[in-house]
Design a protein around this motif. Structure first.
Motif, PDB file in Angstrom:
ATOM      1  N   LEU A   9       0.830  -1.199   0.000  1.00 45.34           N
ATOM      2  CA  LEU A   9       0.000   0.000   0.000  1.00 45.34           C
ATOM      3  C   LEU A   9       0.867   1.252   0.000  1.00 45.34           C
ATOM      4  CD1 LEU A   9      -2.668  -1.019   2.642  1.00 45.34           C
ATOM      5  CD2 LEU A   9      -2.890  -1.031   0.155  1.00 45.34           C
ATOM      6  N   VAL A  10       0.450   2.240  -0.759  1.00 38.91           N
ATOM      7  CA  VAL A  10       1.114   3.530  -0.762  1.00 38.91           C
ATOM      8  C   VAL A  10       0.423   4.376   0.303  1.00 38.91           C
ATOM      9  CG1 VAL A  10       1.587   5.596  -2.115  1.00 38.91           C
ATOM     10  CG2 VAL A  10       1.626   3.349  -3.212  1.00 38.91           C
ATOM     11  N   PRO A  11       1.193   4.938   1.230  1.00 37.53           N
ATOM     12  CA  PRO A  11       0.551   5.725   2.293  1.00 37.53           C
ATOM     13  C   PRO A  11      -0.124   6.965   1.712  1.00 37.53           C
ATOM     14  CG  PRO A  11       2.929   5.973   2.384  1.00 37.53           C
ATOM     15  CD  PRO A  11       2.641   4.926   1.356  1.00 37.53           C
ATOM     16  N   PRO A  12      -1.239   7.406   2.291  1.00 37.89           N
ATOM     17  CA  PRO A  12      -1.918   8.604   1.799  1.00 37.89           C
ATOM     18  C   PRO A  12      -1.082   9.847   2.090  1.00 37.89           C
ATOM     19  CG  PRO A  12      -2.915   7.868   3.825  1.00 37.89           C
ATOM     20  CD  PRO A  12      -1.899   6.819   3.435  1.00 37.89           C
ATOM     21  N   PRO A  13      -1.308  10.934   1.348  1.00 38.55           N
ATOM     22  CA  PRO A  13      -0.581  12.176   1.632  1.00 38.55           C
ATOM     23  C   PRO A  13      -0.852  12.658   3.051  1.00 38.55           C
ATOM     24  CG  PRO A  13      -1.768  12.337  -0.442  1.00 38.55           C
ATOM     25  CD  PRO A  13      -2.205  11.064   0.224  1.00 38.55           C
ATOM     26  N   GLU A  14       0.091  13.393   3.582  1.00 36.03           N
ATOM     27  CA  GLU A  14       0.001  13.890   4.954  1.00 36.03           C
ATOM     28  C   GLU A  14      -1.043  15.002   5.065  1.00 36.03           C
ATOM     29  OE1 GLU A  14       3.037  15.940   8.191  1.00 36.03           O
ATOM     30  OE2 GLU A  14       3.667  15.678   6.129  1.00 36.03           O
ATOM     31  N   ASP A  15      -1.859  14.968   6.112  1.00 38.18           N
ATOM     32  CA  ASP A  15      -2.782  16.053   6.447  1.00 38.18           C
ATOM     33  C   ASP A  15      -2.145  16.893   7.544  1.00 38.18           C
ATOM     34  OD1 ASP A  15      -4.674  15.261   4.657  1.00 38.18           O
ATOM     35  OD2 ASP A  15      -6.147  14.611   6.123  1.00 38.18           O
ATOM     36  N   VAL A  16      -2.087  18.209   7.323  1.00 44.95           N
ATOM     37  CA  VAL A  16      -1.503  19.122   8.298  1.00 44.95           C
ATOM     38  C   VAL A  16      -2.587  20.102   8.724  1.00 44.95           C
ATOM     39  CG1 VAL A  16       0.286  20.836   8.719  1.00 44.95           C
ATOM     40  CG2 VAL A  16       0.734  18.933   7.163  1.00 44.95           C
ATOM     41  N   VAL A  17      -2.893  20.150  10.012  1.00 42.34           N
ATOM     42  CA  VAL A  17      -3.892  21.082  10.538  1.00 42.34           C
ATOM     43  C   VAL A  17      -3.190  22.408  10.808  1.00 42.34           C
ATOM     44  CG1 VAL A  17      -5.541  21.530  12.384  1.00 42.34           C
ATOM     45  CG2 VAL A  17      -5.212  19.198  11.535  1.00 42.34           C
ATOM     46  N   VAL A  18      -3.740  23.481  10.239  1.00 43.49           N
ATOM     47  CA  VAL A  18      -3.128  24.808  10.362  1.00 43.49           C
ATOM     48  C   VAL A  18      -4.156  25.792  10.907  1.00 43.49           C
ATOM     49  CG1 VAL A  18      -1.440  24.417   8.533  1.00 43.49           C
ATOM     50  CG2 VAL A  18      -3.678  25.349   7.955  1.00 43.49           C
ATOM     51  N   SER A  19      -3.681  26.939  11.396  1.00 47.12           N
ATOM     52  CA  SER A  19      -4.587  27.931  11.990  1.00 47.12           C
ATOM     53  C   SER A  19      -4.799  29.138  11.090  1.00 47.12           C
ATOM     54  CB  SER A  19      -4.040  28.375  13.344  1.00 47.12           C
ATOM     55  OG  SER A  19      -2.765  28.944  13.169  1.00 47.12           O
ATOM     56  N   TYR A  55       2.960  20.020  -5.532  1.00 47.20           N
ATOM     57  CA  TYR A  55       4.187  19.232  -5.643  1.00 47.20           C
ATOM     58  C   TYR A  55       4.090  17.902  -4.894  1.00 47.20           C
ATOM     59  CZ  TYR A  55       6.919  23.104  -7.617  1.00 47.20           C
ATOM     60  OH  TYR A  55       7.417  24.089  -8.422  1.00 47.20           O
ATOM     61  N   CYS A  56       3.736  17.976  -3.620  1.00 53.82           N
ATOM     62  CA  CYS A  56       3.835  16.778  -2.769  1.00 53.82           C
ATOM     63  C   CYS A  56       2.479  16.232  -2.314  1.00 53.82           C
ATOM     64  CB  CYS A  56       4.696  17.082  -1.547  1.00 53.82           C
ATOM     65  SG  CYS A  56       4.011  18.325  -0.431  1.00 53.82           S
ATOM     66  N   ASP A  57       1.388  16.860  -2.731  1.00 52.06           N
ATOM     67  CA  ASP A  57       0.031  16.431  -2.377  1.00 52.06           C
ATOM     68  C   ASP A  57      -0.281  16.552  -0.892  1.00 52.06           C
ATOM     69  OD1 ASP A  57      -0.638  15.911  -4.995  1.00 52.06           O
ATOM     70  OD2 ASP A  57      -0.024  13.813  -4.882  1.00 52.06           O
ATOM     71  N   ARG A  58       0.584  17.196  -0.130  1.00 54.14           N
ATOM     72  CA  ARG A  58       0.282  17.422   1.284  1.00 54.14           C
ATOM     73  C   ARG A  58      -0.973  18.281   1.372  1.00 54.14           C
ATOM     74  NH1 ARG A  58       5.111  19.574   4.706  1.00 54.14           N
ATOM     75  NH2 ARG A  58       5.686  17.408   4.575  1.00 54.14           N
ATOM     76  N   ARG A  59      -1.867  17.934   2.277  1.00 47.99           N
ATOM     77  CA  ARG A  59      -3.148  18.633   2.402  1.00 47.99           C
ATOM     78  C   ARG A  59      -3.139  19.440   3.690  1.00 47.99           C
ATOM     79  NH1 ARG A  59      -8.770  17.186   0.712  1.00 47.99           N
ATOM     80  NH2 ARG A  59     -10.140  17.910   2.357  1.00 47.99           N
ATOM     81  N   PHE A  60      -3.337  20.754   3.560  1.00 47.02           N
ATOM     82  CA  PHE A  60      -3.402  21.648   4.706  1.00 47.02           C
ATOM     83  C   PHE A  60      -4.876  21.899   5.015  1.00 47.02           C
ATOM     84  CE2 PHE A  60       0.644  22.365   2.717  1.00 47.02           C
ATOM     85  CZ  PHE A  60       1.520  22.423   3.790  1.00 47.02           C
ATOM     86  N   VAL A  61      -5.284  21.581   6.247  1.00 47.77           N
ATOM     87  CA  VAL A  61      -6.676  21.676   6.673  1.00 47.77           C
ATOM     88  C   VAL A  61      -6.781  22.743   7.754  1.00 47.77           C
ATOM     89  CG1 VAL A  61      -8.621  20.396   7.629  1.00 47.77           C
ATOM     90  CG2 VAL A  61      -6.963  19.220   6.178  1.00 47.77           C
ATOM     91  N   LEU A  62      -7.760  23.642   7.601  1.00 47.69           N
ATOM     92  CA  LEU A  62      -7.966  24.713   8.571  1.00 47.69           C
ATOM     93  C   LEU A  62      -8.504  24.138   9.873  1.00 47.69           C
ATOM     94  CD1 LEU A  62      -7.766  27.797   8.813  1.00 47.69           C
ATOM     95  CD2 LEU A  62     -10.163  27.899   8.133  1.00 47.69           C
ATOM     96  N   SER A  63      -7.907  24.544  10.994  1.00 46.33           N
ATOM     97  CA  SER A  63      -8.332  24.033  12.295  1.00 46.33           C
ATOM     98  C   SER A  63      -9.706  24.564  12.665  1.00 46.33           C
ATOM     99  CB  SER A  63      -7.317  24.420  13.377  1.00 46.33           C
ATOM    100  OG  SER A  63      -7.404  25.797  13.646  1.00 46.33           O
ATOM    101  N   ALA A  64     -10.302  23.967  13.669  1.00 47.75           N
ATOM    102  CA  ALA A  64     -11.618  24.398  14.146  1.00 47.75           C
ATOM    103  C   ALA A  64     -11.541  25.760  14.821  1.00 47.75           C
ATOM    104  CB  ALA A  64     -12.180  23.361  15.110  1.00 47.75           C
TER     105      ALA A  64
END
Length: 83
Positions: A9-19, A55-64
């Protein structure tokens, strides 16, 4: 042709929670440092609550609990009189 391993399995791209809705990505891993990264890019979420690096498919997700946007953090160039 190299052998294929369908059970690997290829690991999914990293999710990074940002403010903030504006982020920067250089592709560096937090554990390995930026040694295997890509050019620094600035990303803006716009109306969405996430953005993905092209470039790297890293996903930045807005924090709550996001921080209010601040012009000081704006990576865009400013006119000379603003300095």
């Amino acid at each position: 042709m190299p052998p294929r391993h369908p059970d690997t399995l290829v690991p999914p791209p990293e999710d990074v929670v940002v403010s903030s809705k504006r982020v920067a990505c250089d592709g560096g891993s937090r554990t390995l440092g930026a040694t295997l990264g890509h050019p620094l890019v600035y990303l803006d979420m716009g109306e969405d609550d996430f953005v993905e690096c092209g470039y790297c498919d890293r996903r930045f997700v807005l924090s709550a609990d996001p921080h209010a946007e601040n012009e000081y953090l704006d990576p865009a160039a400013r006119p000379p009189e603003a300095h």
